[in-house]
Scaffold this motif. Structure first.
Motif, mmCIF file in Angstrom:
data_model
loop_
_atom_site.group_PDB
_atom_site.id
_atom_site.type_symbol
_atom_site.label_atom_id
_atom_site.label_comp_id
_atom_site.label_asym_id
_atom_site.label_seq_id
_atom_site.Cartn_x
_atom_site.Cartn_y
_atom_site.Cartn_z
ATOM 1 N N ALA A 98 72.390 9.435 67.842
ATOM 2 C CA ALA A 98 71.954 8.725 69.057
ATOM 3 C C ALA A 98 71.847 9.713 70.209
ATOM 4 O O ALA A 98 71.030 9.563 71.105
ATOM 5 C CB ALA A 98 72.946 7.622 69.402
ATOM 6 N N LEU A 131 72.109 4.306 76.503
ATOM 7 C CA LEU A 131 72.784 3.046 76.192
ATOM 8 C C LEU A 131 73.756 3.256 75.042
ATOM 9 O O LEU A 131 73.348 3.721 73.973
ATOM 10 C CB LEU A 131 71.682 2.062 75.769
ATOM 11 N N VAL A 148 77.277 1.469 73.012
ATOM 12 C CA VAL A 148 78.286 0.411 72.862
ATOM 13 C C VAL A 148 79.338 0.929 71.877
ATOM 14 O O VAL A 148 78.990 1.522 70.843
ATOM 15 C CB VAL A 148 77.637 -0.891 72.338
ATOM 16 N N HIS A 194 82.388 -2.941 68.871
ATOM 17 C CA HIS A 194 81.814 -4.026 69.678
ATOM 18 C C HIS A 194 80.302 -4.154 69.486
ATOM 19 O O HIS A 194 79.654 -4.947 70.162
ATOM 20 C CB HIS A 194 82.149 -3.808 71.155
ATOM 21 N N GLN A 195 79.749 -3.343 68.579
ATOM 22 C CA GLN A 195 78.297 -3.413 68.359
ATOM 23 C C GLN A 195 77.917 -4.691 67.605
ATOM 24 O O GLN A 195 78.746 -5.286 66.918
ATOM 25 C CB GLN A 195 77.828 -2.177 67.573
ATOM 26 N N LYS A 231 77.047 -7.552 68.882
ATOM 27 C CA LYS A 231 77.517 -8.807 69.493
ATOM 28 C C LYS A 231 76.740 -9.144 70.765
ATOM 29 O O LYS A 231 77.208 -9.921 71.592
ATOM 30 C CB LYS A 231 79.009 -8.685 69.824
ATOM 31 N N GLY A 283 74.769 -4.638 73.816
ATOM 32 C CA GLY A 283 73.716 -3.652 74.074
ATOM 33 C C GLY A 283 72.517 -4.289 74.777
ATOM 34 O O GLY A 283 71.974 -3.728 75.732
ATOM 35 N N ARG A 335 64.355 8.076 74.507
ATOM 36 C CA ARG A 335 64.171 9.001 73.384
ATOM 37 C C ARG A 335 65.136 8.574 72.293
ATOM 38 O O ARG A 335 66.346 8.546 72.522
ATOM 39 C CB ARG A 335 64.491 10.439 73.812
ATOM 40 N N ILE A 336 64.608 8.229 71.134
ATOM 41 C CA ILE A 336 65.447 7.645 70.085
ATOM 42 C C ILE A 336 65.227 8.415 68.773
ATOM 43 O O ILE A 336 64.087 8.579 68.330
ATOM 44 C CB ILE A 336 65.081 6.153 69.875
ATOM 45 N N ASN A 361 67.165 5.297 63.877
ATOM 46 C CA ASN A 361 68.089 4.481 64.683
ATOM 47 C C ASN A 361 67.430 3.111 64.926
ATOM 48 O O ASN A 361 66.952 2.794 66.006
ATOM 49 C CB ASN A 361 68.396 5.191 66.003
ATOM 50 N N GLU A 362 67.414 2.330 63.838
ATOM 51 C CA GLU A 362 66.672 1.067 63.876
ATOM 52 C C GLU A 362 67.235 0.092 64.897
ATOM 53 O O GLU A 362 66.491 -0.672 65.518
ATOM 54 C CB GLU A 362 66.644 0.407 62.489
ATOM 55 N N ALA A 363 68.560 0.110 65.083
ATOM 56 C CA ALA A 363 69.161 -0.810 66.057
ATOM 57 C C ALA A 363 68.563 -0.541 67.434
ATOM 58 O O ALA A 363 68.137 -1.464 68.141
ATOM 59 C CB ALA A 363 70.675 -0.636 66.081
ATOM 60 N N LEU A 391 65.902 -2.854 69.508
ATOM 61 C CA LEU A 391 66.343 -3.382 70.798
ATOM 62 C C LEU A 391 65.343 -3.036 71.906
ATOM 63 O O LEU A 391 64.920 -3.908 72.680
ATOM 64 C CB LEU A 391 67.738 -2.826 71.125
#
Ligand SMILES: CC(C)(COP(=O)(O)OP(=O)(O)OC[C@H]1O[C@@H](n2cnc3c(N)ncnc32)[C@H](O)[C@@H]1OP(=O)(O)O)[C@@H](O)C(=O)NCCC(=O)NCCS
Length: 185
Positions: free
Chosen positions: A49, A106, A108, A112-113, A115, A118, A140-141, A145-147, A151
Protein backbone atom coordinates in the motif's frame (compact mmCIF):
# COMPACT_ATOMS: atom_id res chain seq x y z
CA UNK A 1 1.78 21.96 21.18
CA UNK A 2 -1.54 21.09 19.68
CA UNK A 3 -1.93 21.76 15.96
CA UNK A 4 -5.45 21.68 14.58
CA UNK A 5 -7.17 23.32 11.66
CA UNK A 6 -10.40 24.27 13.33
CA UNK A 7 -13.00 22.23 15.16
CA UNK A 8 -14.36 19.51 13.00
CA UNK A 9 -15.78 16.08 13.61
CA UNK A 10 -18.41 13.75 12.28
CA UNK A 11 -19.99 11.04 14.38
CA UNK A 12 -21.63 7.99 13.01
CA UNK A 13 -22.83 4.74 14.42
CA UNK A 14 -20.32 2.26 13.06
CA UNK A 15 -22.46 -0.79 13.59
CA UNK A 16 -25.57 -1.82 11.72
CA UNK A 17 -26.80 -3.71 14.82
CA UNK A 18 -27.16 -0.47 16.76
CA UNK A 19 -24.43 -1.38 19.25
CA UNK A 20 -23.01 1.52 21.22
CA UNK A 21 -19.60 1.60 19.55
CA UNK A 22 -19.30 5.02 17.94
CA UNK A 23 -17.00 5.97 15.13
CA UNK A 24 -15.86 9.56 14.94
CA UNK A 25 -14.06 11.05 11.97
CA UNK A 26 -12.18 14.15 13.07
CA UNK A 27 -9.16 16.29 12.32
CA UNK A 28 -5.89 14.80 13.50
CA UNK A 29 -3.83 16.48 16.19
CA UNK A 30 -0.19 15.96 17.13
CA UNK A 31 -1.42 13.73 19.96
CA UNK A 32 -2.63 11.27 17.31
CA UNK A 33 0.76 10.97 15.66
CA UNK A 34 1.83 7.87 17.60
CA UNK A 35 -1.28 5.95 16.55
CA UNK A 36 -1.10 7.24 12.96
CA UNK A 37 2.54 6.14 12.76
CA UNK A 38 1.78 2.71 14.19
CA UNK A 39 -0.93 2.13 11.59
CA UNK A 40 1.35 3.38 8.80
CA UNK A 41 4.31 1.29 9.93
CA UNK A 42 2.11 -1.81 9.97
CA UNK A 43 1.47 -1.17 6.27
CA UNK A 44 5.17 -0.45 5.60
CA UNK A 45 6.12 -3.87 6.93
CA UNK A 46 3.25 -5.97 5.58
CA UNK A 47 1.90 -4.41 2.39
CA UNK A 48 2.64 -2.61 -0.86
CA UNK A 49 0.00 0.00 0.00
CA UNK A 50 3.05 2.20 0.58
CA UNK A 51 6.39 1.93 -1.16
CA UNK A 52 8.19 3.00 1.99
CA UNK A 53 10.31 0.08 3.08
CA UNK A 54 11.75 1.53 6.31
CA UNK A 55 9.73 2.24 9.43
CA UNK A 56 8.94 5.91 10.02
CA UNK A 57 10.14 7.55 13.21
CA UNK A 58 8.06 10.01 15.18
CA UNK A 59 10.52 12.77 14.24
CA UNK A 60 9.99 12.08 10.52
CA UNK A 61 6.27 11.95 11.10
CA UNK A 62 6.32 15.35 12.80
CA UNK A 63 7.78 16.80 9.62
CA UNK A 64 5.10 15.03 7.57
CA UNK A 65 2.41 16.37 9.90
CA UNK A 66 3.71 19.92 9.69
CA UNK A 67 3.60 19.77 5.88
CA UNK A 68 -0.19 19.54 6.12
CA UNK A 69 -2.54 22.48 6.55
CA UNK A 70 -6.18 23.42 6.08
CA UNK A 71 -5.96 22.68 2.35
CA UNK A 72 -4.13 19.41 3.00
CA UNK A 73 -5.84 17.94 6.05
CA UNK A 74 -5.23 14.77 8.01
CA UNK A 75 -8.29 13.02 9.45
CA UNK A 76 -8.48 10.16 11.91
CA UNK A 77 -11.17 7.60 12.62
CA UNK A 78 -11.59 7.19 16.36
CA UNK A 79 -13.51 4.29 17.80
CA UNK A 80 -14.06 3.94 21.52
CA UNK A 81 -11.22 6.38 22.15
CA UNK A 82 -8.74 4.59 19.87
CA UNK A 83 -7.45 5.82 16.52
CA UNK A 84 -8.17 2.95 14.11
CA UNK A 85 -7.46 4.65 10.79
CA UNK A 86 -6.47 7.87 9.09
CA UNK A 87 -6.70 9.64 5.75
CA UNK A 88 -4.89 12.64 4.35
CA UNK A 89 -4.50 14.94 1.40
CA UNK A 90 -0.91 15.83 0.60
CA UNK A 91 0.52 18.28 -1.89
CA UNK A 92 0.97 16.54 -5.21
CA UNK A 93 3.99 18.76 -5.90
CA UNK A 94 5.68 21.84 -4.46
CA UNK A 95 5.50 23.48 -7.90
CA UNK A 96 2.90 26.22 -7.66
CA UNK A 97 0.89 25.32 -10.75
CA UNK A 98 -0.07 22.06 -8.99
CA UNK A 99 -1.47 23.86 -5.95
CA UNK A 100 -5.07 22.71 -6.55
CA UNK A 101 -4.05 19.06 -6.94
CA UNK A 102 -3.58 16.73 -3.97
CA UNK A 103 -2.81 13.09 -3.32
CA UNK A 104 -5.05 11.00 -1.09
CA UNK A 105 -3.71 8.50 1.44
CA UNK A 106 -5.81 6.15 3.50
CA UNK A 107 -4.96 3.50 6.10
CA UNK A 108 -7.13 1.41 8.42
CA UNK A 109 -5.65 -0.75 11.18
CA UNK A 110 -5.68 -4.35 10.05
CA UNK A 111 -8.14 -5.74 12.59
CA UNK A 112 -10.59 -2.92 11.81
CA UNK A 113 -10.60 -3.34 8.03
CA UNK A 114 -13.71 -4.44 6.16
CA UNK A 115 -16.10 -2.62 8.50
CA UNK A 116 -16.81 0.52 6.52
CA UNK A 117 -14.19 2.70 8.19
CA UNK A 118 -12.07 3.20 5.07
CA UNK A 119 -15.08 4.41 3.12
CA UNK A 120 -16.00 6.92 5.83
CA UNK A 121 -12.43 8.22 5.96
CA UNK A 122 -12.25 8.55 2.18
CA UNK A 123 -15.63 10.26 1.89
CA UNK A 124 -14.68 12.70 4.64
CA UNK A 125 -11.31 13.58 3.12
CA UNK A 126 -12.89 14.08 -0.33
CA UNK A 127 -15.38 16.49 1.24
CA UNK A 128 -12.59 18.35 3.03
CA UNK A 129 -10.65 18.72 -0.21
CA UNK A 130 -13.67 20.15 -1.97
CA UNK A 131 -14.35 22.60 0.85
CA UNK A 132 -10.69 23.67 0.76
CA UNK A 133 -10.98 24.55 -2.93
CA UNK A 134 -8.95 21.72 -4.46
CA UNK A 135 -9.67 20.98 -8.10
CA UNK A 136 -8.60 17.35 -8.22
CA UNK A 137 -7.39 14.45 -6.06
CA UNK A 138 -5.12 11.63 -7.23
CA UNK A 139 -4.48 8.22 -5.70
CA UNK A 140 -1.50 5.97 -6.44
CA UNK A 141 -2.39 2.35 -5.78
CA UNK A 142 -0.13 -0.68 -6.17
CA UNK A 143 -1.32 -3.41 -8.52
CA UNK A 144 -3.37 -6.05 -6.79
CA UNK A 145 -4.65 -3.81 -3.99
CA UNK A 146 -8.23 -4.62 -4.94
CA UNK A 147 -9.70 -3.26 -1.71
CA UNK A 148 -8.27 0.16 -2.43
CA UNK A 149 -9.00 0.12 -6.17
CA UNK A 150 -12.63 -0.88 -5.53
CA UNK A 151 -13.05 1.70 -2.81
CA UNK A 152 -11.69 4.61 -4.86
CA UNK A 153 -13.68 3.47 -7.91
CA UNK A 154 -16.87 3.43 -5.87
CA UNK A 155 -16.12 7.02 -4.79
CA UNK A 156 -16.02 8.02 -8.50
CA UNK A 157 -12.25 8.01 -8.99
CA UNK A 158 -11.35 7.08 -12.57
CA UNK A 159 -8.42 4.96 -13.65
CA UNK A 160 -6.22 7.35 -15.64
CA UNK A 161 -3.16 5.23 -16.25
CA UNK A 162 -0.68 2.73 -14.95
CA UNK A 163 2.97 3.31 -14.15
CA UNK A 164 4.72 0.08 -15.04
CA UNK A 165 7.26 -1.59 -12.73
CA UNK A 166 8.02 1.56 -10.71
CA UNK A 167 8.29 0.09 -7.20
CA UNK A 168 10.50 -2.71 -5.92
CA UNK A 169 9.30 -4.27 -2.67
CA UNK A 170 9.28 -7.80 -1.28
CA UNK A 171 11.65 -8.84 -4.12
CA UNK A 172 9.20 -7.92 -6.84
CA UNK A 173 8.59 -5.00 -9.21
CA UNK A 174 5.13 -3.50 -8.89
CA UNK A 175 2.95 -1.47 -11.25
CA UNK A 176 1.12 1.53 -9.83
CA UNK A 177 -2.42 2.29 -10.76
CA UNK A 178 -3.26 6.02 -10.98
CA UNK A 179 -6.80 7.04 -10.08
CA UNK A 180 -8.22 10.56 -10.20
CA UNK A 181 -11.28 12.47 -9.13
CA UNK A 182 -12.02 15.93 -10.53
CA UNK A 183 -14.45 17.93 -8.43
CA UNK A 184 -17.56 19.28 -10.09
CA UNK A 185 -17.33 23.02 -10.37
C1 LIG B 1 -7.94 0.01 1.53
C2 LIG B 1 -8.52 0.22 2.93
C3 LIG B 1 -8.23 1.64 3.38
C4 LIG B 1 -10.04 -0.01 2.88
O1 LIG B 1 -10.55 0.27 4.17
P1 LIG B 1 -11.66 -0.67 4.83
O2 LIG B 1 -12.12 -0.03 6.06
O3 LIG B 1 -11.10 -2.03 4.94
O4 LIG B 1 -12.78 -0.65 3.69
P2 LIG B 1 -14.36 -0.60 3.88
O5 LIG B 1 -14.78 -1.66 4.83
O6 LIG B 1 -14.76 0.80 4.17
O7 LIG B 1 -14.86 -1.02 2.43
C5 LIG B 1 -15.12 -0.03 1.46
C6 LIG B 1 -15.06 -0.64 0.08
O8 LIG B 1 -13.72 -1.05 -0.22
C7 LIG B 1 -13.77 -2.23 -1.04
N1 LIG B 1 -13.15 -3.32 -0.30
C8 LIG B 1 -12.84 -3.33 1.03
N2 LIG B 1 -12.22 -4.49 1.33
C9 LIG B 1 -12.16 -5.21 0.19
C10 LIG B 1 -11.59 -6.46 -0.14
N3 LIG B 1 -11.00 -7.23 0.77
N4 LIG B 1 -11.66 -6.89 -1.43
C11 LIG B 1 -12.24 -6.13 -2.37
N5 LIG B 1 -12.78 -4.90 -2.12
C12 LIG B 1 -12.75 -4.45 -0.86
C13 LIG B 1 -15.21 -2.49 -1.33
O9 LIG B 1 -15.56 -1.78 -2.50
C14 LIG B 1 -15.88 -1.88 -0.11
O10 LIG B 1 -17.21 -1.51 -0.35
P3 LIG B 1 -18.40 -2.57 -0.04
O11 LIG B 1 -18.21 -2.98 1.38
O12 LIG B 1 -19.62 -1.75 -0.28
O13 LIG B 1 -18.20 -3.68 -1.00
C15 LIG B 1 -7.92 -0.80 3.96
O14 LIG B 1 -8.10 -2.11 3.45
C16 LIG B 1 -6.45 -0.57 4.24
O15 LIG B 1 -6.10 0.22 5.11
N6 LIG B 1 -5.58 -1.29 3.51
C17 LIG B 1 -4.14 -1.17 3.72
C18 LIG B 1 -3.65 0.21 3.30
C19 LIG B 1 -4.07 0.58 1.91
O16 LIG B 1 -4.13 -0.25 1.00
N7 LIG B 1 -4.33 1.87 1.72
C20 LIG B 1 -4.66 2.43 0.43
C21 LIG B 1 -3.40 2.86 -0.23
S1 LIG B 1 -3.76 3.64 -1.79
Amino acid sequence: MRKTWGKHSMKCNARADGNKSMLMIRRATLEDLGAITEIYNEAVLQTVATFDTELKTIEEQKTWFSNHDSKHPILVAEQDGLVVGWSSLSKWSDRCAYSDTAEASLYVKKEHQGKGIGRKLLEAIITEGQKAGLHTVIARIAEGNEASINLFKSEKFEHIGTMKEVGRKFDKLWDVYLMQKIYDT
